[in-house]
Write a protein that holds these residues in place. Structure first.
Motif, mmCIF file in Angstrom:
data_model
loop_
_atom_site.group_PDB
_atom_site.id
_atom_site.type_symbol
_atom_site.label_atom_id
_atom_site.label_comp_id
_atom_site.label_asym_id
_atom_site.label_seq_id
_atom_site.Cartn_x
_atom_site.Cartn_y
_atom_site.Cartn_z
ATOM 1 N N SER A 1 0.798 -1.232 0.000
ATOM 2 C CA SER A 1 0.000 0.000 0.000
ATOM 3 C C SER A 1 0.836 1.290 0.000
ATOM 4 O O SER A 1 0.321 2.349 0.296
ATOM 5 C CB SER A 1 -1.029 0.013 1.127
ATOM 6 O OG SER A 1 -0.406 0.198 2.358
ATOM 7 N N TYR A 2 2.097 1.194 -0.328
ATOM 8 C CA TYR A 2 2.924 2.399 -0.510
ATOM 9 C C TYR A 2 3.634 2.316 -1.844
ATOM 10 O O TYR A 2 3.835 1.236 -2.372
ATOM 11 C CB TYR A 2 3.963 2.532 0.607
ATOM 12 C CG TYR A 2 3.328 2.878 1.928
ATOM 13 C CD1 TYR A 2 2.921 4.174 2.196
ATOM 14 C CD2 TYR A 2 3.118 1.901 2.883
ATOM 15 C CE1 TYR A 2 2.316 4.480 3.410
ATOM 16 C CE2 TYR A 2 2.512 2.198 4.087
ATOM 17 C CZ TYR A 2 2.124 3.494 4.346
ATOM 18 O OH TYR A 2 1.527 3.804 5.525
ATOM 19 N N MET A 3 4.012 3.483 -2.368
ATOM 20 C CA MET A 3 4.740 3.469 -3.640
ATOM 21 C C MET A 3 6.164 3.989 -3.442
ATOM 22 O O MET A 3 6.413 4.756 -2.520
ATOM 23 C CB MET A 3 3.997 4.305 -4.682
ATOM 24 C CG MET A 3 3.795 5.742 -4.299
ATOM 25 S SD MET A 3 2.885 6.587 -5.582
ATOM 26 C CE MET A 3 2.721 8.208 -4.852
ATOM 27 N N TYR B 1 4.575 1.838 8.921
ATOM 28 C CA TYR B 1 4.848 2.400 7.600
ATOM 29 C C TYR B 1 6.189 3.110 7.550
ATOM 30 O O TYR B 1 6.806 3.253 6.508
ATOM 31 C CB TYR B 1 3.711 3.344 7.182
ATOM 32 C CG TYR B 1 3.722 4.676 7.873
ATOM 33 C CD1 TYR B 1 4.402 5.750 7.328
ATOM 34 C CD2 TYR B 1 3.060 4.849 9.092
ATOM 35 C CE1 TYR B 1 4.413 6.966 7.964
ATOM 36 C CE2 TYR B 1 3.067 6.063 9.723
ATOM 37 C CZ TYR B 1 3.746 7.128 9.158
ATOM 38 O OH TYR B 1 3.773 8.335 9.793
#
Lengths: 165, 286
Positions: free
Chosen positions: A28-30, A133
């Motif tokens: 869910s992160y780029m 995160y």
């Protein structure tokens, strides 16, 4: 010539970042291509030029985001400056060291963004699951940086050898 | 002597054969003929096939240049048809989406909508925003609510002359006042930078449950009342907290936005204020 190629690469990366990468979310992160680029330029050149490339990357990022322009410039310029400061103190010419450097700079950036914008608690060292995160993003950046640094190394070394530190 | 005898026998044999064939009923004659055809047919078939093939090969050899040219033409034509098919499919999908947007537009006739296309996404991990191809010159203002056929998307954060940035509802900094459609409880939905939103400030005695639909409350004057925001997925209740909170699945898939509608809320509010002022003036003059 190096600056010219750098600018072309910067343009390509910013276009990819704001269009293609959104659909390539891992965990869910780029990956942050402009940070990867900025750290590379800093580590390859020197702290002064890293600082200027950082400013450019900050402007680029803020153009395609709702992030505050001054904050983006400050964070990216700091990243370029830190990466450039390590020239001569480490074997920074190798891709591996650049990737490790990127990991720590990404982590620093994640903490700065997290503290200022995400309202996370400064007690992030207490393994709060909400702060996971913080480590995910540097990890994703490093994974993407390996092939990117390899390509950049090939391109830039052909143009001009490393500057003596 | 022998030759003359054999010729005579052959002559008689033929005459008898002709007589027999003449006398034979026509049904037997057909059967006989077909028998002969059936004996020779495999050979005829193979000869015929070989002849046709040879003819084709010779013709192809003579016209090989033409065939190659035609082949090239057809390949180009196939490519162009395939490209057309892709465009057609894309247009079909766009048409579907626009129809859905139109339905939404017709369902809320009291507001003016401006349709825009998404031209960019946020370049950082820290914000959830999109860039659209309409700006101040198209009548968009900062703070205007943005919707899609699914429901609320977010609000206009920044306006250029021809582009605007939209802060999405799933961004950490987004808030929208909502009403739980079934129980009429009022709460606030907040983004948390992932695929789910959080519904806060729901009273402890509320009977909200998963599956409840949330609509915008109209409080706060940012979003008009009655637009779908999402659906409750999970309800949380902690012992020492004053409020319940819940996870909400947004009504829109933020990753697949292509066209959006901006509600011209700014002009709408201005007109309403002007109307209110007029009414007050009328009252005072009376």
């Amino acid at each position: 010539m190096e600056t010219f190629v750098g600018l072309i690469l910067f343009t390509i990366l910013i276009v990819i970042q704001s269009s293609l990468l959104v659909h390539l979310n891992i965990l869910s992160y780029m990956p942050e291509l402009l940070l990867i680029f900025c750290v590379y330029m800093g580590a390859r050149l020197n702290w002064y030029r890293g600082f200027w490339w950082g400013i450019l990357c900050g402007i680029g990022v803020s153009a395609f985001s709702v992030i505050d322009l001054r904050f983006a410039i400050a964070v990216f310029a700091l990243s370029g400056l830190i990466a450039g400061s390590f020239r001569g103190t480490l074997f920074v010419d190798s891709i591996g060291i650049k990737v490790i450097l990127l990991f720590f700079i990404s982590l620093l950036q994640a903490i700065l963004f997290g503290v200022f914008y995400k309202e996370i608690s400064l007690s992030f060292f207490s393994f709060n699951p909400a702060n996971k995160y913080l480590f995910k993003i540097p990890f994703i950046n490093c994974v993407f940086a390996i092939p990117l640094y390899y390509i950049m190394e090939k391109v830039f070394t052909k143009l001009s050898p490393y500057e003596k530190s | 002597m022998y030759e003359r005898g054999s010729k005579k026998r052959l002559f008689f044999f033929l005459i008898i054969l002709i007589i027999i064939l003449t006398v034979l009923p026509s049904k037997w004659k057909h059967a006989f003929r077909m028998k002969i055809v059936s004996i020779f047919s495999p050979a005829m078939h193979s000869v015929n096939k070989t002849t046709i093939r040879t003819k084709d090969n010779l013709s192809a050899w003579f016209h090989s240049g033409d065939v190659k040219r035609e082949n090239k033409k057809l390949k180009i034509r196939i490519q162009s048809i395939e490209a057309d098919l892709v465009t057609l499919e894309e247009n079909k999908l766009e048409n579907q989406r626009l129809r859905q947007l139109l339905q939404l537009k017709e369902s809320i006739p009291e507001y003016q909508f401006i349709a825009a296309k998404v031209i960019g996404r946020d370049a950082t991990n820290w914000y959830k925003s999109i860039t659209i191809d309409k700006g101040l010159n198209n009548g968009i203002h900062r703070g205007d609510p943005v919707v899609s056929y699914g429901g609320v998307i977010g609000s206009v954060f920044e306006c250029g002359n021809y582009q605007s940035k939209i802060l999405l509802l799933n961004d950490n900094n987004s808030r929208v006042g909502v009403i739980v459609q079934r129980t009429r409880d009022i709460g606030v939905v907040e983004g948390q930078s992932n695929s789910l939103l959080v519904l806060n400030y729901i009273p402890r005695n509320s009977e909200i449950k998963p599956g409840d639909i949330l609509i915008s409350s109209g409080l706060g004057s940012i979003y008009p009342k009655g637009i779908v925001v999402g659906e409750i997925v999970k309800v949380f209740e902690e012992k020492y907290k004053l409020y319940k909170f819940a996870e909400v699945k947004p009504a829109v898939d933020f990753g697949k936005l292509e066209e959006v509608l901006i509600i011209n809320w700014h002009d709408h509010n201005d007109k309403e204020m002007q109307l209110d002022n007029k009414e007050e003036v009328v009252k005072v003059s009376k």
